[in-house]
Design a protein around this motif. Structure first.
Motif, PDB file in Angstrom:
ATOM      1  N   ASP A 123      43.368  49.468  49.658  1.00  0.00           N
ATOM      2  CA  ASP A 123      42.653  50.445  49.279  1.00  0.00           C
ATOM      3  C   ASP A 123      41.989  51.191  50.696  1.00  0.00           C
ATOM      4  N   PRO A 124      42.208  52.528  50.893  1.00  0.00           N
ATOM      5  CA  PRO A 124      41.662  52.938  52.073  1.00  0.00           C
ATOM      6  C   PRO A 124      39.962  52.872  52.026  1.00  0.00           C
ATOM      7  N   ASP A 125      39.424  52.663  51.104  1.00  0.00           N
ATOM      8  CA  ASP A 125      37.897  52.608  50.926  1.00  0.00           C
ATOM      9  C   ASP A 125      37.440  51.270  51.637  1.00  0.00           C
ATOM     10  N   TYR A 126      38.429  50.318  51.661  1.00  0.00           N
ATOM     11  CA  TYR A 126      38.202  48.838  52.010  1.00  0.00           C
ATOM     12  C   TYR A 126      37.923  49.257  53.701  1.00  0.00           C
ATOM     13  N   ILE A 127      38.908  49.893  54.206  1.00  0.00           N
ATOM     14  CA  ILE A 127      38.831  49.821  55.658  1.00  0.00           C
ATOM     15  C   ILE A 127      37.733  50.767  56.142  1.00  0.00           C
ATOM     16  N   GLU A 128      37.493  51.861  55.492  1.00  0.00           N
ATOM     17  CA  GLU A 128      36.319  52.658  55.701  1.00  0.00           C
ATOM     18  C   GLU A 128      34.921  51.963  55.609  1.00  0.00           C
ATOM     19  N   GLY A 129      34.998  51.171  54.760  1.00  0.00           N
ATOM     20  CA  GLY A 129      33.857  50.061  54.406  1.00  0.00           C
ATOM     21  C   GLY A 129      33.577  49.298  55.875  1.00  0.00           C
ATOM     22  N   LEU A 130      34.759  48.796  56.333  1.00  0.00           N
ATOM     23  CA  LEU A 130      34.794  47.933  57.577  1.00  0.00           C
ATOM     24  C   LEU A 130      34.306  48.833  58.705  1.00  0.00           C
ATOM     25  N   ARG A 131      34.736  50.060  58.722  1.00  0.00           N
ATOM     26  CA  ARG A 131      34.718  50.824  59.888  1.00  0.00           C
ATOM     27  C   ARG A 131      33.328  51.500  60.014  1.00  0.00           C
ATOM     28  N   THR A 132      32.771  51.605  58.893  1.00  0.00           N
ATOM     29  CA  THR A 132      31.342  52.222  59.062  1.00  0.00           C
ATOM     30  C   THR A 132      30.280  50.980  59.042  1.00  0.00           C
ATOM     31  N   THR A 133      30.704  49.808  59.048  1.00  0.00           N
ATOM     32  CA  THR A 133      29.463  48.880  59.198  1.00  0.00           C
ATOM     33  C   THR A 133      28.970  48.922  60.366  1.00  0.00           C
ATOM     34  N   LYS A 134      27.484  48.505  60.505  1.00  0.00           N
ATOM     35  CA  LYS A 134      26.553  48.847  61.716  1.00  0.00           C
ATOM     36  C   LYS A 134      26.492  47.624  62.359  1.00  0.00           C
ATOM     37  N   ASP A 135      27.056  46.418  61.648  1.00  0.00           N
ATOM     38  CA  ASP A 135      27.076  45.070  62.239  1.00  0.00           C
ATOM     39  C   ASP A 135      28.119  45.180  63.164  1.00  0.00           C
ATOM     40  N   LYS A 136      27.826  44.830  64.454  1.00  0.00           N
ATOM     41  CA  LYS A 136      28.743  44.988  65.552  1.00  0.00           C
ATOM     42  C   LYS A 136      30.002  43.637  65.448  1.00  0.00           C
ATOM     43  N   VAL A 137      29.082  42.611  65.211  1.00  0.00           N
ATOM     44  CA  VAL A 137      29.780  41.345  65.361  1.00  0.00           C
ATOM     45  C   VAL A 137      30.835  41.375  64.184  1.00  0.00           C
ATOM     46  N   LYS A 138      30.337  41.782  62.816  1.00  0.00           N
ATOM     47  CA  LYS A 138      31.143  41.867  61.578  1.00  0.00           C
ATOM     48  C   LYS A 138      32.527  42.764  62.064  1.00  0.00           C
ATOM     49  N   LYS A 139      32.203  44.107  62.726  1.00  0.00           N
ATOM     50  CA  LYS A 139      33.350  44.845  62.873  1.00  0.00           C
ATOM     51  C   LYS A 139      34.294  44.361  63.792  1.00  0.00           C
ATOM     52  N   GLU A 140      33.528  43.720  64.963  1.00  0.00           N
ATOM     53  CA  GLU A 140      34.632  43.224  65.997  1.00  0.00           C
ATOM     54  C   GLU A 140      35.410  42.155  65.365  1.00  0.00           C
ATOM     55  N   ARG A 141      34.867  41.115  64.532  1.00  0.00           N
ATOM     56  CA  ARG A 141      35.640  40.153  63.885  1.00  0.00           C
ATOM     57  C   ARG A 141      36.707  40.540  62.737  1.00  0.00           C
ATOM     58  N   LEU A 142      36.003  41.312  61.834  1.00  0.00           N
ATOM     59  CA  LEU A 142      36.782  41.509  60.654  1.00  0.00           C
ATOM     60  C   LEU A 142      37.644  42.756  60.481  1.00  0.00           C
ATOM     61  N   LEU A 143      37.333  43.892  61.403  1.00  0.00           N
ATOM     62  CA  LEU A 143      37.973  44.996  61.346  1.00  0.00           C
ATOM     63  C   LEU A 143      39.223  44.842  62.570  1.00  0.00           C
ATOM     64  N   LYS A 144      38.612  44.676  63.728  1.00  0.00           N
ATOM     65  CA  LYS A 144      39.345  44.632  64.925  1.00  0.00           C
ATOM     66  C   LYS A 144      40.156  43.202  65.152  1.00  0.00           C
ATOM     67  N   GLY A 145      39.639  42.090  64.458  1.00  0.00           N
ATOM     68  CA  GLY A 145      40.141  40.867  64.689  1.00  0.00           C
ATOM     69  C   GLY A 145      40.007  40.182  66.035  1.00  0.00           C
ATOM     70  N   ASN A 146      38.884  40.491  66.546  1.00  0.00           N
ATOM     71  CA  ASN A 146      38.400  39.869  67.783  1.00  0.00           C
ATOM     72  C   ASN A 146      37.733  38.504  67.748  1.00  0.00           C
ATOM     73  N   TRP A 147      38.420  37.356  68.384  1.00  0.00           N
ATOM     74  CA  TRP A 147      37.909  36.251  68.234  1.00  0.00           C
ATOM     75  C   TRP A 147      36.966  35.958  69.067  1.00  0.00           C
ATOM     76  N   GLU A 148      36.560  36.684  70.119  1.00  0.00           N
ATOM     77  CA  GLU A 148      35.623  36.269  70.831  1.00  0.00           C
ATOM     78  C   GLU A 148      34.243  36.370  70.202  1.00  0.00           C
ATOM     79  N   TYR A 149      33.920  36.972  69.413  1.00  0.00           N
ATOM     80  CA  TYR A 149      32.943  37.252  68.732  1.00  0.00           C
ATOM     81  C   TYR A 149      32.636  36.332  67.456  1.00  0.00           C
ATOM     82  N   ASP A 150      31.731  35.269  67.501  1.00  0.00           N
ATOM     83  CA  ASP A 150      31.372  34.458  66.585  1.00  0.00           C
ATOM     84  C   ASP A 150      30.123  34.801  65.496  1.00  0.00           C
ATOM     85  N   ASP A 151      30.442  34.969  64.214  1.00  0.00           N
ATOM     86  CA  ASP A 151      29.350  35.297  63.413  1.00  0.00           C
ATOM     87  C   ASP A 151      28.656  34.074  62.960  1.00  0.00           C
TER      88      ASP A 151
END
Ligand SMILES: Nc1ncnc2c1ncn2[C@@H]1O[C@H](COP(=O)(O)OP(=O)(O)O)[C@@H](O)[C@H]1O
Ligand SMILES: [Mg+2]
Length: 477
Positions: A234-262
């Motif tokens: 659902d495009p809304d799901y991506i939008e939700g991740l994209r607009t999150t203010k939490d940088k670590v969350k965004k790096e991990r969950l949207l960009k799949g960045n393993w270097e950030y640990d929540d």
């Protein structure tokens, strides 16, 4: 549910079962003309004879749960009598979330509830053809650190859902429990499917890092899948991740960045830690210090660092504990940088004690009391918190020429292990214990230890004036 051979399978479902058996997954992975390529690849790996372990995901919304549920559903339908598990840190989360996905998947592919039954008392799903899926609670229990409660159960294969919540011991035990139920008879390679969001635990060390370097064992596979690669989202799901203010969350969950640990317990952020390399703001003074973490049990490294203020300016590492070489190196550094013995320190536990005596330098005892009666569990904890303070204040620096990219990664990993821990009965501050760190990163944090000893001097900054001899003789005359 008693095994029932007389059940009539709807034609449409029979076709799907036959297709799945033949490795045609389009009925799952294609919808409205769009194909989920990564899901297709995952299903291929989950049904081939080459691979044993597949780590899938590394971001949110990539269809991890759907893929796991569809795989197990069709394995059960295709192979009568096979036995599987779905494991998660909390059983409640399987029944509240994974099981719901499982029902949706059943519904989607026309598998109605005459074909399977969920037993909520003993937590398993049983199929009309004798196949079965156990739902396992993989919670770490202090009384059962090696997960011996699952040590004798035999499975055809299984799925660890949300590997980020699961302890290394569970993975290590479960991988020995697969390939033990009808695999030869059914012609099935043993399989362990692990789904996850990025997390710096055993998955990072065992799958992600080796895969990135290109030296993951042939029987293992890491398949990254981002939400953008899921055509069914659902495009809304991506939008939700994209607009999150939490940088670590965004790096991990949207960009799949393993270097950030929540990790809410982390004392320093990933960004603050990586900024130490080539840090222009490092506190550089005219005073040199030497700190040495001395290898205790062969497997660890001995690391000797020279600090100019709070900047690491020289370094030597020894792969095995060679006491005389270590002593020679300490003396060499002392002379080269003119570091008096009261500004040199080595850990005094184990072999270190001999080095401290022979070089006549300061000894660091992890377990001794914190200075100034501050409220820390022990000296090491106090210095660890102090180190975190210096990192966060951009005061710590490491000359980037001293360390290889692999060292930088390791240092970052170890400094990320500076984490608060539950306070003890006396209310003293603690840090994540070394045993836990070893569980998560697979080695002892030698770099961290060498770094944190630098903070000992924050509490023991004493200047011995040059003219002390004169004054002493003055006093005596
Ligand atoms: N093969 C598929 N067919 C239809 N919908 C799918 C399929 N795979 C995934 N989806 C949809 O994609 C979304 C995300 O999938 P999910 O498995 O919940 O992701 P994750 O577990 O990775 O967060 C869900 O809405 C799910 O219904
Ligand atoms: Mg999921």
């Amino acid at each position: 549910m008693a095994k029932n051979k007389n059940i009539q399978i709807p034609m449409a479902l029979s076709v799907k079962i036959e297709l799945f058996k033949r490795g045609c997954f389009d009925f799952i992975t294609v919808k409205d003309g769009k194909k989920h390529e990564k899901q297709e690849k995952a299903l291929q790996i989950l049904t081939d004879t080459e691979h044993v372990e597949l780590l899938y995901g590394g971001a949110a919304g990539g269809a991890k749960s759907w893929t796991g549920a569809a795989w197990l559903l069709f394995m059960c339908l295709c192979y009568p009598g096979s036995k599987w598990f779905i494991g998660r840190a909390e059983l409640k989360r399987i029944t509240q979330s994974t099981l719901i996905t499982f029902y949706k998947v059943c519904n989607q592919y026309g598998v109605d509830d005459t074909l399977y039954k969920y037993n909520g008392q003993y937590n398993y799903i049983e199929f009309y053809n004798g196949s079965r899926i156990d739902l396992l609670d993989l919670q770490y229990k202090p009384g059962d650190p090696l997960y011996e409660r699952y040590g004798s159960i035999e499975y055809t294969g299984g799925w660890i859902e949300e590997g980020g919540e699961v302890n290394f011991g569970a993975y290590d035990t479960l991988k020995t429990r697969i390939g033990r139920h009808l695999n030869a008879e059914l012609g099935l390679r043993r399989k362990l499917f692990i789904t996850c969001n990025p997390k710096k635990n055993w998955m990072y060390e065992t799958f992600y890092k080796p895969a990135k370097k290109g030296d993951l064992a042939d029987y293992m596979y890491y398949l990254a899948c981002l939400v953008q690669e899921n055509p069914f989202i659902d495009p809304d799901y991506i939008e939700g991740l994209r607009t999150t203010k939490d940088k670590v969350k965004k790096e991990r969950l949207l960009k799949g960045n393993w270097e950030y640990d929540d990790n809410p317990n982390a004392l320093c952020s990933h960004d603050a830690i990586t900024a130490i390399f080539g840090n222009l703001l490092a506190l550089v003074t005219d005073t040199f210090y030497l700190t040495a973490d001395i290898a205790r049990f062969g497997s660890d490294y001995a690391r000797i660092g020279v600090w100019k203020g709070y900047k690491l300016v020289d370094l030597k590492c020894f792969p095995i504990s060679k006491t005389t070489e270590i002593q020679t190196c300490i003396i060499h550094f002392q002379k080269k940088y003119r570091i008096p013995k009261w500004r040199c320190i080595a850990d005094e536990d184990g072999v270190g004690g001999g080095v401290v005596d022979n070089c006549d330098i300061q000894g660091f005892t992890n377990n001794s009391r914190a200075f100034n009666d501050e409220n820390y569990q022990n000296l090491q904890t106090q210095c660890a918190y102090k180190l975190a303070e210096h990192i966060n204040a951009s005061e710590l620096g490491v000359d980037p020429d001293l360390v290889s990219p692999a060292d930088m990664e390791q240092i970052t990993l170890e400094l990320e292990q500076l984490q608060t821990w539950k306070v003890d009965d006396e209310g003293k501050l603690k840090i994540k214990p070394k045993e836990e760190i070893k569980q998560d990163i697979g080695c002892s944090p030698d770099w961290r230890d060498m770094f944190l000893m630098r903070c000992w001097f924050d509490y023991n900054e004493y200047d011995i004036p040059d003219d002390i001899e004169n004054r002493l003789s003055g006093l005596m005359s």
